[in-house]
Enzyme design. Structure first.
Site: not given
Ligand code: ATR
Length: 279
Positions: A67, A88, A132, A244
């Protein structure tokens, strides 16, 4: 006219987009196709983009992990996609690739399809769990729509602060997940945007949810499983829930609209998608 659409990403083989868009084509009464273009991590993205240019599609979607990668290959970028920093949907406008982001709008459309009064309730207190890409798109759209009381809770506070600063959101508080868990009851709308609770982490919840007022709305953007552990707990604790898979449909609806100018009605499709997801 025969429309030709597609999807790039990795992996894409299990994507629901071909089904969604062929339903849209049928409902809109137009001819067309939707093809998957898997781009593997060791493929040369440059070459793949040259090949895709030659395909001369009317438009295509971009999913993870491309993306952001797609942006330098575009001729133009919609303002919203630019602010979000991710694309996207690409529309072929007179042989020029123009990038859009329909995720945030898709979320808002899906939320207001179930809770129409939210659209004008811009004073509502909202908390976004996660910082994220999905959080970024949703936050931007809500902010653009006039919602001002939006807080961000994330595992990494630094990412939450970066997101707040990116949009210069003065009223926004950044919270740890623990703080969010303690104060969830203060929010009118709670939006779960992380991957926690998806697929193999099905039993996990980003935070525990207890005792919410029945006026609160809890969203989870995960659609597999349809009813995440987080949503199950939110429902038990008294909140109204928002699924979702609805966002998945509405972001696609907006992409199709950008490609064809046709807004396909989704009411019946939500049920069909639900059946598909539940097998
Ligand atoms: P997307 O683009 O799908 O939103 P991403 O950019 O990888 O995916 O973002 C993932 C989000 O999920 C982030 O907010 C991440 O938290 P961090 O910024 O602290 O990494 C969160 N996330 C993923 N796995 C997690 C976990 N096991 N516990 C808490 N937060 C998690």
């Amino acid at each position: 006219m025969e429309y030709r659409f597609g999807l790039i990403g990795y992996p894409v083989t299990h994507s629901l987009s071909p089904w969604i868009h062929s339903e849209f084509l049928q409902k809109a009464g137009v001819n067309g196709s939707y093809t998957l273009y898997e781009i593997k991590p060791d493929d040369t993205f440059d070459n793949k983009m040259e090949e895709l240019k030659r395909e001369n599609l009317n438009g295509f979607n971009i999913t993870s992990p491309y993306k952001k990668t797609i942006i330098p290959y575009l001729d133009d970028l919609d303002k919203r996609a630019e602010a979000i920093g991710a694309v996207n949907t690409v529309v072929n406008e007179n042989d020029k690739w123009v990038g859009y982001n329909t995720d945030g709008d898709g979320y808002l459309r899906s939320l207001t399809s179930v809770f129409p009064s939210v659209l004008t309730a811009v004073n509502k207190k909202i908390v976004i769990l996660g910082a994220g890409g999905a959080a970024r798109a949703i936050l931007y759209t809500l902010f653009e729509q006039g919602f001002k009381n939006i807080d961000i809770a994330n595992r990494s506070i630094l990412s939450a602060v970066e997101l707040k600063n990116a949009y210069n959101m003065k009223n926004t508080r950044t919270l740890s997940l623990l703080d969010a868990e303690r104060t969830l009851g203060e929010y009118d709308i709670i939006i779960q945007t992380t991957s926690v609770g998806m697929g193999i982490s099905e039993d996990e919840k980003i935070v525990e949810v207890n005792n919410l007022p029945n006026s609160s709305i809890v969203s989870d953007i995960i659609y597999k499983p349809v009813k995440t552990s987080f949503l199950q707990q939110a429902e038990k604790s008294g909140a109204q829930i928002h699924y979702g898979h609805s966002m998945l449909l509405y972001q696609a609806q907006y992409a199709f609209e950008l490609w064809t100018g046709i807004r396909v009605p989704l009411e019946k499709m939500e049920l069909d998608l639900l059946k598909k997801l539940e097998g």
